[in-house]
Design a protein around this motif. Structure first.
Motif, mmCIF file in Angstrom:
data_model
loop_
_atom_site.group_PDB
_atom_site.id
_atom_site.type_symbol
_atom_site.label_atom_id
_atom_site.label_comp_id
_atom_site.label_asym_id
_atom_site.label_seq_id
_atom_site.Cartn_x
_atom_site.Cartn_y
_atom_site.Cartn_z
ATOM 1 N N ILE A 177 -38.344 15.820 72.971
ATOM 2 C CA ILE A 177 -37.710 16.613 74.028
ATOM 3 C C ILE A 177 -37.484 18.043 73.548
ATOM 4 C CG2 ILE A 177 -35.537 16.955 75.276
ATOM 5 C CD1 ILE A 177 -35.434 14.043 75.848
ATOM 6 N N ALA A 178 -36.988 18.165 72.310
ATOM 7 C CA ALA A 178 -36.749 19.500 71.751
ATOM 8 C C ALA A 178 -38.052 20.272 71.624
ATOM 9 C CB ALA A 178 -36.062 19.380 70.391
ATOM 10 N N TYR A 179 -39.119 19.602 71.212
ATOM 11 C CA TYR A 179 -40.399 20.283 71.054
ATOM 12 C C TYR A 179 -40.939 20.762 72.403
ATOM 13 C CZ TYR A 179 -40.433 18.276 66.339
ATOM 14 O OH TYR A 179 -40.108 17.931 65.050
ATOM 15 N N VAL A 180 -40.776 19.948 73.444
ATOM 16 C CA VAL A 180 -41.231 20.340 74.780
ATOM 17 C C VAL A 180 -40.442 21.549 75.272
ATOM 18 C CG1 VAL A 180 -41.297 19.650 77.209
ATOM 19 C CG2 VAL A 180 -42.099 18.078 75.446
ATOM 20 N N ILE A 181 -39.116 21.498 75.126
ATOM 21 C CA ILE A 181 -38.278 22.615 75.564
ATOM 22 C C ILE A 181 -38.623 23.883 74.797
ATOM 23 C CG2 ILE A 181 -35.895 23.482 75.635
ATOM 24 C CD1 ILE A 181 -34.983 20.599 76.132
ATOM 25 N N PHE B 84 -32.845 29.444 68.379
ATOM 26 C CA PHE B 84 -33.907 28.510 68.003
ATOM 27 C C PHE B 84 -33.307 27.205 67.480
ATOM 28 C CE2 PHE B 84 -37.619 31.645 66.946
ATOM 29 C CZ PHE B 84 -37.530 32.163 68.223
ATOM 30 N N SER B 85 -32.334 27.326 66.599
ATOM 31 C CA SER B 85 -31.751 26.147 65.949
ATOM 32 C C SER B 85 -31.076 25.220 66.944
ATOM 33 C CB SER B 85 -30.740 26.585 64.881
ATOM 34 O OG SER B 85 -31.359 27.366 63.875
ATOM 35 N N MET B 86 -30.462 25.779 67.980
ATOM 36 C CA MET B 86 -29.766 24.940 68.960
ATOM 37 C C MET B 86 -30.741 24.027 69.699
ATOM 38 S SD MET B 86 -26.511 25.380 68.764
ATOM 39 C CE MET B 86 -25.995 24.578 70.290
ATOM 40 N N ILE B 87 -31.968 24.494 69.923
ATOM 41 C CA ILE B 87 -32.957 23.640 70.594
ATOM 42 C C ILE B 87 -33.348 22.476 69.693
ATOM 43 C CG2 ILE B 87 -35.201 23.585 71.718
ATOM 44 C CD1 ILE B 87 -33.052 25.308 73.097
ATOM 45 N N PHE B 88 -33.623 22.770 68.426
ATOM 46 C CA PHE B 88 -33.966 21.691 67.500
ATOM 47 C C PHE B 88 -32.764 20.779 67.247
ATOM 48 C CE2 PHE B 88 -37.112 25.018 66.241
ATOM 49 C CZ PHE B 88 -38.240 24.316 66.618
ATOM 50 N N ALA B 89 -31.556 21.342 67.284
ATOM 51 C CA ALA B 89 -30.345 20.525 67.127
ATOM 52 C C ALA B 89 -30.255 19.472 68.222
ATOM 53 C CB ALA B 89 -29.102 21.415 67.141
ATOM 54 N N ILE C 161 -35.447 24.705 62.009
ATOM 55 C CA ILE C 161 -35.521 23.238 62.035
ATOM 56 C C ILE C 161 -34.472 22.605 61.116
ATOM 57 C CG2 ILE C 161 -37.007 21.256 61.563
ATOM 58 C CD1 ILE C 161 -39.388 22.999 62.434
ATOM 59 N N PRO C 162 -34.394 22.963 59.821
ATOM 60 C CA PRO C 162 -33.329 22.366 58.999
ATOM 61 C C PRO C 162 -31.939 22.817 59.424
ATOM 62 C CG PRO C 162 -34.528 24.035 57.754
ATOM 63 C CD PRO C 162 -35.297 23.795 59.008
ATOM 64 N N PHE C 163 -31.807 24.062 59.898
ATOM 65 C CA PHE C 163 -30.488 24.514 60.348
ATOM 66 C C PHE C 163 -30.075 23.784 61.613
ATOM 67 C CE2 PHE C 163 -27.619 28.024 61.993
ATOM 68 C CZ PHE C 163 -26.613 27.754 61.071
ATOM 69 N N VAL D 157 -47.666 42.299 60.970
ATOM 70 C CA VAL D 157 -47.329 41.362 59.897
ATOM 71 C C VAL D 157 -45.824 41.145 59.849
ATOM 72 C CG1 VAL D 157 -47.385 40.962 57.410
ATOM 73 C CG2 VAL D 157 -49.377 41.949 58.554
ATOM 74 N N GLY D 158 -45.061 42.228 59.965
ATOM 75 C CA GLY D 158 -43.607 42.119 59.979
ATOM 76 C C GLY D 158 -43.105 41.282 61.138
ATOM 77 N N ILE D 159 -43.697 41.475 62.323
ATOM 78 C CA ILE D 159 -43.311 40.690 63.500
ATOM 79 C C ILE D 159 -43.603 39.206 63.280
ATOM 80 C CG2 ILE D 159 -43.871 40.232 65.924
ATOM 81 C CD1 ILE D 159 -44.387 43.261 66.227
ATOM 82 N N ALA D 160 -44.821 38.900 62.803
ATOM 83 C CA ALA D 160 -45.229 37.506 62.607
ATOM 84 C C ALA D 160 -44.368 36.823 61.548
ATOM 85 C CB ALA D 160 -46.706 37.454 62.207
ATOM 86 N N LEU D 161 -44.088 37.521 60.450
ATOM 87 C CA LEU D 161 -43.269 36.926 59.388
ATOM 88 C C LEU D 161 -41.848 36.672 59.859
ATOM 89 C CD1 LEU D 161 -44.429 38.914 56.204
ATOM 90 C CD2 LEU D 161 -44.865 36.510 56.750
ATOM 91 N N THR D 162 -41.263 37.607 60.586
ATOM 92 C CA THR D 162 -39.890 37.447 61.076
ATOM 93 C C THR D 162 -39.796 36.286 62.054
ATOM 94 O OG1 THR D 162 -39.531 39.837 60.827
ATOM 95 C CG2 THR D 162 -37.963 38.621 62.184
ATOM 96 N N PHE D 163 -40.730 36.248 63.012
ATOM 97 C CA PHE D 163 -40.729 35.189 64.021
ATOM 98 C C PHE D 163 -41.002 33.828 63.378
ATOM 99 C CE2 PHE D 163 -42.765 32.922 67.678
ATOM 100 C CZ PHE D 163 -41.689 32.976 68.541
ATOM 101 N N GLY D 164 -41.996 33.782 62.476
ATOM 102 C CA GLY D 164 -42.343 32.519 61.820
ATOM 103 C C GLY D 164 -41.232 32.005 60.931
ATOM 104 N N LEU D 165 -40.576 32.913 60.203
ATOM 105 C CA LEU D 165 -39.484 32.499 59.324
ATOM 106 C C LEU D 165 -38.295 31.973 60.127
ATOM 107 C CD1 LEU D 165 -38.670 32.391 56.328
ATOM 108 C CD2 LEU D 165 -37.650 34.660 56.612
ATOM 109 N N ALA D 166 -38.059 32.556 61.290
ATOM 110 C CA ALA D 166 -36.973 32.071 62.145
ATOM 111 C C ALA D 166 -37.246 30.635 62.604
ATOM 112 C CB ALA D 166 -36.801 32.995 63.346
ATOM 113 N N ILE D 167 -38.482 30.352 63.014
ATOM 114 C CA ILE D 167 -38.835 28.992 63.445
ATOM 115 C C ILE D 167 -38.742 28.021 62.274
ATOM 116 C CG2 ILE D 167 -40.685 27.536 64.357
ATOM 117 C CD1 ILE D 167 -41.697 29.947 65.928
ATOM 118 N N LEU D 168 -39.268 28.440 61.121
ATOM 119 C CA LEU D 168 -39.293 27.570 59.950
ATOM 120 C C LEU D 168 -37.885 27.159 59.511
ATOM 121 C CD1 LEU D 168 -41.242 26.331 57.835
ATOM 122 C CD2 LEU D 168 -40.841 28.368 56.432
ATOM 123 N N LEU D 169 -36.960 28.102 59.479
ATOM 124 C CA LEU D 169 -35.600 27.810 59.026
ATOM 125 C C LEU D 169 -34.733 27.209 60.131
ATOM 126 C CD1 LEU D 169 -34.843 30.937 56.796
ATOM 127 C CD2 LEU D 169 -35.624 28.668 56.101
#
Length: 570
Positions: A281-285, A266-271, A20-22, A6-18
């Motif tokens: 392109i960002a989603y594919v990468i 993560f943020s640099m790819i979405f950037a 995108i706006p970052f 649960v800790g792994i999933a929450l950490t990884f998911g929260l990183a992806i979620l934040l």
């Protein structure tokens, strides 16, 4: 154990979620758009540019960008080398730690300048607080160097035809002030309130329950540990790195530090998607990188959960392979961290990689050998960019068309640069390992250079000993910094060899993508047509992944077979 997942999933998911706006904020920052941060940071940045005499609006071509980058890094290397040689009599040294030897200072200075932070010393006894603060400064500017280089490539990909690609100093300063510094302050506060020291006092004396008197090292660790993860640096304030109870006190701080490693790569790819206004392109990468990451994580976590088969045969009950791990983190989280830190090129550890199972060691090595899934701040995309160029070229040959990427023809010059960069990485790793293995196998006496017999380097014989040497060279060339710590590496041979690998493995893979992007930016823009190869599709993503897999397999399978795979099958 299930709560750890649960800790792994929450950490990884929260990183992806934040992320995108970052990532959108990063794209707006580098494109010069107005952001909510302008009132806070504009005055501060104006002071920096005014004092330094730099005009952030002056446009630079790609050669000028690289000249500025290399000039700054040479300056920092010289400054750091001198400080480490003299730290014994400089201020902020309450514990009286000595100055470094010339070869160790050479290795350490290069290591922190290039964002690797390979440590052949123990932080408690090897550095003064003055030295730690200088290295903390380098953790900011080395990460900002990679982000600024990525911003240059972003700009080249965006413009239709241009000679100039923005201003390196502008990208660099904004990377420090708007991306790294605010997050570092927040993470440092979390760590400090959870028990990580933030003081300039010397060692503290305590009395244990057994009545023994113990001296406990401390220092300005919270600030150091914060930027070491955010900047994908990884150098530990203490020798045990993030396995140390003061660097990483509890499960919550472990998740915070893990999240800090993930957020900027993560943020640099979405950037990129926001900057180019081509989110697909960002989603594919990001999808290709995530698939590669999961293919490394899953075998590692499973291997660590199953425990040591030798102990199982003896009828010993296990809750995972816990040798070299902290009970407060557990086997699954430590296994996940070991791949996150090698994929992202952070190099921090919350357990000893030398004690992990052979399959885990193979996955950790492969993560650094590929060196293109997420990666470090900025440079992760630069490494991936090389594989994009090669995939476009190969795809063009397959369909019988001139290869094109974002409206620019990929010609011989760009392909040669990309091929050279792709070959350089295995060349550095395998040649360094071959040299070390030769001396270790022949047990050659080389006096000063080897500090006696080379076999004294290794804490383990056979395949695992080979893995220790392979890991050290791989970590250096990939600018990672983690190690199989059974290797005795603080001697002139390893300090000089890895120092050379560090420098070449950092800057040539930055120079190559920036040069390719600059050359393509000058070319005439060709509008898309019905015959244009789409680079934002799943098919192209599969092509890029195939190119990465083939190059990695051809380059590194023999070395892995001699090391962790041989150990596994034995």
């Amino acid at each position: 154990m299930y709560t750890e997942f649960v800790g792994i999933a929450l950490t990884f998911g929260l990183a992806i979620l934040l992320a995108i706006p970052f990532g959108k904020f990063i794209a707006q920052t580098f494109s010069g758009e107005k952001t909510f941060a302008d009132p806070f940071f504009n005055p501060f940045e104006k002071i920096i540019f005014s004092v330094s005499g730099i005009d952030p609006t002056r446009e630079m071509n790609w050669k000028q960008q690289l000249k500025a980058m290399l000039g700054l890094n040479f300056l920092w290397f010289g400054l750091c080398y001198l400080v480490l040689l003299c730290q014994g009599f400089l201020p902020l040294n309450p514990d009286g730690n000595p100055s470094m030897s010339p070869d160790l200072a050479f290795n350490t200075a290069i290591s922190f300048v290039v964002n690797c932070n390979l440590q052949h010393y123990s932080g408690e006894s090897g550095l003064s607080y003055f030295g730690q603060l200088l290295l903390m400064f380098l953790q900011f500017v080395s990460a900002a160097t990679g982000i600024a280089a990525a911003a240059t490539v972003f700009n080249a990909m965006k413009e239709r035809t241009t000679q100039t690609l923005g201003n390196f100093y502008n990208y660099f300063v904004k990377s420090c002030t708007r991306v790294l510094l605010p997050l570092a302050v927040v993470i440092a506060i979390f760590l400090a309130f959870n028990g990580t020291p933030m003081t300039f006092d010397g060692k503290d004396k305590i009395t244990t329950l057994q009545g023994d008197s113990v001296e406990v090292s401390r220092g300005p660790a919270a600030a150091f540990v914060s930027i070491k993860h955010l900047g994908t640096n990884g150098g530990g304030f203490f020798g045990a790195n993030s396995a140390h109870p003061l660097e990483n006190p509890n499960y919550f701080t472990n998740c915070v530090e893990l999240w800090a490693q993930l957020i900027i790569p993560f943020s640099m790819i979405f950037a990129l998607g926001f900057y180019l206004k081509r989110k697909k392109i960002a989603y594919v990468i990001f999808g290709v990188m995530t698939i590669g990451f999961l293919l490394l994580v899953i075998p590692t976590v499973v291997s660590e959960i199953n425990g040591n088969p030798a102990l199982s045969k003896m009828g010993i009950s296990q809750t995972g392979a816990m040798e070299g791990k902290e009970v407060r983190f557990g086997a699954p989280m430590t296994g996940f961290w070991s791949i996150a830190t090698t994929v992202i090129s952070t190099g921090s550890v919350n357990g000893m990689h030398d004690s992990t199972m052979p399959v885990s060691g193979a996955m950790q090595l492969l993560a650094m050998m590929v060196n293109a899934f997420y990666g470090g701040c900025g440079v992760g995309f630069l490494n991936f960019y090389i594989f994009i160029i090669l995939a476009v070229f190969i795809s063009g040959l397959m369909v019988g068309r001139t290869p094109e990427f974002l409206g620019k023809k990929i010609e011989a010059r760009e392909v040669k640069i990309a091929a050279f960069i792709a070959i350089l990485h295995p060349l550095l790793i395998l040649s360094g390992t071959a040299l070390a293995a030769h001396f270790a196998a022949s047990d050659t006496e080389m006096g000063y250079w080897l500090d006696g017999k080379a076999s004294g380097w290794l804490n383990n014989p056979g395949a695992h000993g080979f893995s220790e040497m392979l890991y050290e060279n791989t970590s250096s060339a990939a600018n990672n910094g983690s190690g199989f710590e059974g290797l005795a590496d603080n001697n002139p041979f390893w300090n000089i060899l890895t120092g050379i690998l560090l420098w070449l493995g950092r800057f040539i893979p930055i120079i190559g993508p920036v040069a390719i992007a600059g050359l393509l930016a000058k070319k005439k823009f060709i509008p898309e047509s019905s015959g244009t190869l789409k680079t934002d599709t799943t098919i192209f993503g599969i092509m890029v992944f195939a190119v990465i897999a083939i190059i990695a397999a051809l380059s590194f399978f023999p070395a892995l077979a001699l090391g962790p795979l041989a150990e596994y099958f034995s």
